[in-house]
Design an enzyme around this catalytic site. Structure first.
Site, PDB file in Angstrom:
ATOM      1  N   ALA A 124       0.829  -1.206   0.000  1.00  0.00           N
ATOM      2  CA  ALA A 124       0.000   0.000   0.000  1.00  0.00           C
ATOM      3  C   ALA A 124       0.863   1.255   0.000  1.00  0.00           C
ATOM      4  O   ALA A 124       1.428   1.636   1.027  1.00  0.00           O
ATOM      5  CB  ALA A 124      -0.932  -0.016   1.211  1.00  0.00           C
ATOM      6  N   PRO A 128      -5.461   8.510  -2.390  1.00  0.00           N
ATOM      7  CA  PRO A 128      -6.331   9.289  -3.278  1.00  0.00           C
ATOM      8  C   PRO A 128      -5.632  10.530  -3.838  1.00  0.00           C
ATOM      9  O   PRO A 128      -5.845  10.909  -4.983  1.00  0.00           O
ATOM     10  CB  PRO A 128      -7.517   9.651  -2.375  1.00  0.00           C
ATOM     11  N   ARG A 268      -8.642 -18.812 -40.260  1.00  0.00           N
ATOM     12  CA  ARG A 268      -9.647 -17.928 -40.860  1.00  0.00           C
ATOM     13  C   ARG A 268      -9.338 -17.703 -42.348  1.00  0.00           C
ATOM     14  O   ARG A 268      -8.196 -17.396 -42.708  1.00  0.00           O
ATOM     15  CB  ARG A 268      -9.625 -16.578 -40.117  1.00  0.00           C
ATOM     16  N   ILE A 337      -6.070  -8.263 -36.380  1.00  0.00           N
ATOM     17  CA  ILE A 337      -5.975  -9.495 -37.181  1.00  0.00           C
ATOM     18  C   ILE A 337      -7.284 -10.289 -37.072  1.00  0.00           C
ATOM     19  O   ILE A 337      -7.754 -10.880 -38.044  1.00  0.00           O
ATOM     20  CB  ILE A 337      -4.761 -10.350 -36.725  1.00  0.00           C
ATOM     21  N   GLU A 363       2.508   0.252 -10.968  1.00  0.00           N
ATOM     22  CA  GLU A 363       3.927   0.150 -10.568  1.00  0.00           C
ATOM     23  C   GLU A 363       4.797   1.179 -11.314  1.00  0.00           C
ATOM     24  O   GLU A 363       5.958   0.919 -11.638  1.00  0.00           O
ATOM     25  CB  GLU A 363       4.440  -1.285 -10.703  1.00  0.00           C
ATOM     26  N   GLY A 364       4.195   2.327 -11.568  1.00  0.00           N
ATOM     27  CA  GLY A 364       4.870   3.423 -12.249  1.00  0.00           C
ATOM     28  C   GLY A 364       4.455   3.492 -13.705  1.00  0.00           C
ATOM     29  O   GLY A 364       4.677   2.549 -14.464  1.00  0.00           O
ATOM     30  N   GLU A 367       5.451   7.171 -18.185  1.00  0.00           N
ATOM     31  CA  GLU A 367       6.087   8.482 -18.001  1.00  0.00           C
ATOM     32  C   GLU A 367       7.069   8.425 -16.819  1.00  0.00           C
ATOM     33  O   GLU A 367       8.182   8.965 -16.897  1.00  0.00           O
ATOM     34  CB  GLU A 367       5.011   9.555 -17.763  1.00  0.00           C
TER      35      GLU A 367
HETATM   36  N1  CAA Z   1      16.005   2.603  -4.563  1.00  0.00           N
HETATM   37  C1  CAA Z   1      16.389   3.101  -3.363  1.00  0.00           C
HETATM   38  N2  CAA Z   1      16.264   4.422  -3.034  1.00  0.00           N
HETATM   39  C2  CAA Z   1      15.722   5.238  -3.968  1.00  0.00           C
HETATM   40  C3  CAA Z   1      15.306   4.785  -5.224  1.00  0.00           C
HETATM   41  C4  CAA Z   1      15.469   3.397  -5.525  1.00  0.00           C
HETATM   42  N3  CAA Z   1      15.101   2.897  -6.689  1.00  0.00           N
HETATM   43  N4  CAA Z   1      14.803   5.814  -5.932  1.00  0.00           N
HETATM   44  C5  CAA Z   1      14.912   6.911  -5.145  1.00  0.00           C
HETATM   45  N5  CAA Z   1      15.467   6.544  -3.965  1.00  0.00           N
HETATM   46  C6  CAA Z   1      15.807   7.418  -2.847  1.00  0.00           C
HETATM   47  C7  CAA Z   1      16.698   8.575  -3.333  1.00  0.00           C
HETATM   48  O1  CAA Z   1      18.059   8.197  -3.347  1.00  0.00           O
HETATM   49  C8  CAA Z   1      16.422   9.671  -2.317  1.00  0.00           C
HETATM   50  O2  CAA Z   1      17.169   9.386  -1.160  1.00  0.00           O
HETATM   51  P1  CAA Z   1      17.797  10.573  -0.235  1.00  0.00           P
HETATM   52  O3  CAA Z   1      16.653  11.099   0.578  1.00  0.00           O
HETATM   53  O4  CAA Z   1      18.807   9.877   0.607  1.00  0.00           O
HETATM   54  O5  CAA Z   1      18.383  11.610  -1.155  1.00  0.00           O
HETATM   55  C9  CAA Z   1      14.941   9.438  -1.972  1.00  0.00           C
HETATM   56  O6  CAA Z   1      14.645   8.065  -2.334  1.00  0.00           O
HETATM   57  C10 CAA Z   1      14.005  10.341  -2.743  1.00  0.00           C
HETATM   58  O7  CAA Z   1      14.209  10.101  -4.114  1.00  0.00           O
HETATM   59  P2  CAA Z   1      13.745  11.126  -5.249  1.00  0.00           P
HETATM   60  O8  CAA Z   1      14.212  12.491  -4.887  1.00  0.00           O
HETATM   61  O9  CAA Z   1      14.150  10.558  -6.563  1.00  0.00           O
HETATM   62  O10 CAA Z   1      12.143  11.080  -5.053  1.00  0.00           O
HETATM   63  P3  CAA Z   1      10.995  11.737  -5.917  1.00  0.00           P
HETATM   64  O11 CAA Z   1       9.969  12.249  -4.994  1.00  0.00           O
HETATM   65  O12 CAA Z   1      11.562  12.672  -6.943  1.00  0.00           O
HETATM   66  O13 CAA Z   1      10.292  10.468  -6.620  1.00  0.00           O
HETATM   67  C11 CAA Z   1       9.764   9.018  -8.477  1.00  0.00           C
HETATM   68  C12 CAA Z   1      10.824   9.742  -7.631  1.00  0.00           C
HETATM   69  C13 CAA Z   1      10.574   8.149  -9.412  1.00  0.00           C
HETATM   70  C14 CAA Z   1       8.890   9.969  -9.269  1.00  0.00           C
HETATM   71  C15 CAA Z   1       8.871   8.146  -7.537  1.00  0.00           C
HETATM   72  O14 CAA Z   1       7.976   8.932  -6.807  1.00  0.00           O
HETATM   73  C16 CAA Z   1       8.106   7.086  -8.278  1.00  0.00           C
HETATM   74  O15 CAA Z   1       8.633   6.011  -8.602  1.00  0.00           O
HETATM   75  N6  CAA Z   1       6.787   7.324  -8.544  1.00  0.00           N
HETATM   76  C17 CAA Z   1       5.917   6.300  -9.074  1.00  0.00           C
HETATM   77  C18 CAA Z   1       5.236   5.570  -7.965  1.00  0.00           C
HETATM   78  C19 CAA Z   1       4.786   4.200  -8.371  1.00  0.00           C
HETATM   79  O16 CAA Z   1       5.440   3.498  -9.113  1.00  0.00           O
HETATM   80  N7  CAA Z   1       3.648   3.800  -7.819  1.00  0.00           N
HETATM   81  C20 CAA Z   1       3.162   2.489  -8.034  1.00  0.00           C
HETATM   82  C21 CAA Z   1       2.192   2.151  -6.965  1.00  0.00           C
HETATM   83  S1  CAA Z   1       2.267   0.477  -6.459  1.00  0.00           S
HETATM   84  C22 CAA Z   1       1.375  -0.413  -7.560  1.00  0.00           C
HETATM   85  O17 CAA Z   1       1.004   0.029  -8.603  1.00  0.00           O
HETATM   86  C23 CAA Z   1       1.192  -1.810  -7.137  1.00  0.00           C
HETATM   87  C24 CAA Z   1       0.057  -2.541  -7.714  1.00  0.00           C
HETATM   88  O18 CAA Z   1      -1.070  -2.292  -7.416  1.00  0.00           O
HETATM   89  C25 CAA Z   1       0.329  -3.672  -8.607  1.00  0.00           C
END
Ligand code: CAA
Length: 382
Positions: A124, A128, A268, A337, A363-364, A367
């Site tokens: 989680a 919202p 087909r 097709i 999962e992101g 974009e």
């Molecule tokens: N691994 C470890 N640490 C990481 C990391 C990674 N891959 N990416 C960033 N960090 C760390 C950074 O090093 C930074 O650390 P410090 O505080 O020490 O400097 C900290 O995290 C903050 O990183 P950012 O400044 O890069 O953070 P940001 O706010 O700019 O966010 C983002 C980056 C890539 C946009 C991120 O918010 C993101 O991935 N967003 C998408 C969210 C997402 O994928 N949601 C999916 C929901 S789950 C889902 O969908 C499941 C399901 O139902 C199937």
């Protein structure tokens, strides 16, 4: 090029393929039409060891790793993406962060049940008001003695209705955006934990997607995963693995699109011959097969890097980006097709077309994957 899968990988692939074809396929359409969760299949996945592939043997898993996991995920998703996402979330988003970050007590308490499928789990993060900007979450945890009191709402939670436990990212410090988030393990039966709105979706209709509501939910401080304030990093590290699983899902859906399209092109007839004799159809099939193979190699490579403990965030994002866009293109071409037949529920490509869409979003989004990749490229600007 064939990725060098070992004898063990082939065996896992065959086991997953047989399970998908013999046990999932006969009931997948019914579950998707009814919107019913295939609990019996998910339990069987647990019995076969497919729910604990990243869990070391000492905690009841098979500990096989990410490459075997994506090989198996591809087979399950080829037949049913709803069952596939349940398996992916359990392995990559629930078991993996507990294996990597939780203390010994939490590992022993939760991993054996998750690995066997006795417990289902959810992850989680989204709320919202925060999706792509994951660190914008506002659900709160306030310390009170040996516990934290949680309030807030989580959105779009896969397997949320069935989950026995939830790995939830919650704000413990309002003064720091990313370092003010902590990961907790929550249990379903606890007072103040409830399942909210169940979403009606375009695809993945037999996987549940719900809101989770926390109302003065008291959680022992002992259920913090890792350390206070480490929740955002845990969430991002976990998603690096989860994205490889969703990329494998996209490959599985695309393989199903290709298989159905080849079959239809051979059967087909139009203008007195099988439509597969027309170059217009042949070129579509050739493009689908080529891009599918490229996506599969990206997925296997990202999984291999992760298994070897090498950096893999960029490669996971590339695999998800490419595989999910490829999968949607394959689904669109498969419907084309099939012509009018492809638009009907009577043919499987209708479901594949609807299911493929989410792979570019959860999962992101695509974009976000591009942002992750670009940040790896432009390190000098950070
Ligand atoms: N691994 C470890 N640490 C990481 C990391 C990674 N891959 N990416 C960033 N960090 C760390 C950074 O090093 C930074 O650390 P410090 O505080 O020490 O400097 C900290 O995290 C903050 O990183 P950012 O400044 O890069 O953070 P940001 O706010 O700019 O966010 C983002 C980056 C890539 C946009 C991120 O918010 C993101 O991935 N967003 C998408 C969210 C997402 O994928 N949601 C999916 C929901 S789950 C889902 O969908 C499941 C399901 O139902 C199937």
């Amino acid at each position: 090029m064939q990725f060098p899968l070992t004898e063990e990988h082939r065996l896992i692939q065959e086991t997953a393929r047989n399970f998908a074809d013999n046990e999932i396929a006969p009931v997948a359409d019914r579950h998707n039409r009814e919107g019913s969760f295939p609990l019996e299949l998910v339990k069987r996945l647990g019995e076969l060891g497919f729910m604990g592939m990243l869990v070391p043997e000492q905690y009841g898993g098979t500990g096989l790793g990410n490459l075997p996991l994506v090989v198996a995920l591809e087979e399950v998703n080829r037949v049913d993406a709803s069952t596939g996402v349940t398996m992916s979330v359990q392995n990559s988003l629930v078991c993996a962060p507990i294996v990597h970050f939780a203390n010994e007590t939490l590992k022993q308490k939760y991993l054996p049940k998750l690995a066997s499928g006795a417990f289902l789990g959810a992850y989680a993060l989204s709320e919202p008001g925060s999706g792509s900007d994951a660190a914008g979450l506002v659900s709160s945890a306030v310390k009170d003695g040996d516990s934290y009191v949680l309030n807030g709402t989580k959105n779009f939670i896969t397997t949320g209705a069935e989950a026995d436990i939830v790995v939830a990212m919650v704000r413990t410090d309002p003064n720091h955006k990313t370092r003010g988030i902590t990961a907790f393990i929550l249990e379903k039966g606890w007072k103040g934990f409830s399942v909210g709105k169940k979403e009606e979706k375009l695809g993945l209709r037999s996987s549940s997607t719900v809101q989770l509501v926390f109302e003065d939910l008291r959680v022992p401080a002992a259920n913090i995963v890792g350390e206070l304030g480490l929740g955002f990093k845990i969430a991002m590290h976990t998603l690096d693995g989860g994205r490889i699983g969703i990329a494998a899902q996209a490959v599985g859906i695309a393989q199903a699109c290709l298989d159905a399209s080849v079959k239809y092109a051979e059967e087909r007839e139009a203008f007195n011959q099988p439509i597969g004799r027309f170059q217009a159809v042949q070129f579509k099939l050739a493009n689908m097969a080529t891009k599918l193979e490229a996506a599969r190699l990206l997925v296997y490579n990202a999984a291999r890097l992760k298994d070897e403990g090498q950096p893999h965030g960029k490669e996971a994002a590339m695999a998800k980006l490419f595989a999910s866009e490829m999968s949607n293109e394959a689904a669109r071409e498969a419907v084309q097709i099939h012509g009018g037949a492809g638009y009907l529920e009577d043919f499987p490509v209708e479901r594949y077309f609807r299911d493929a869409r989410i792979t570019e979003i959860y999962e992101g989004t695509s974009e976000i994957q591009r942002i992750v990749i670009a940040r790896h490229l432009l390190k000098g600007l950070r």
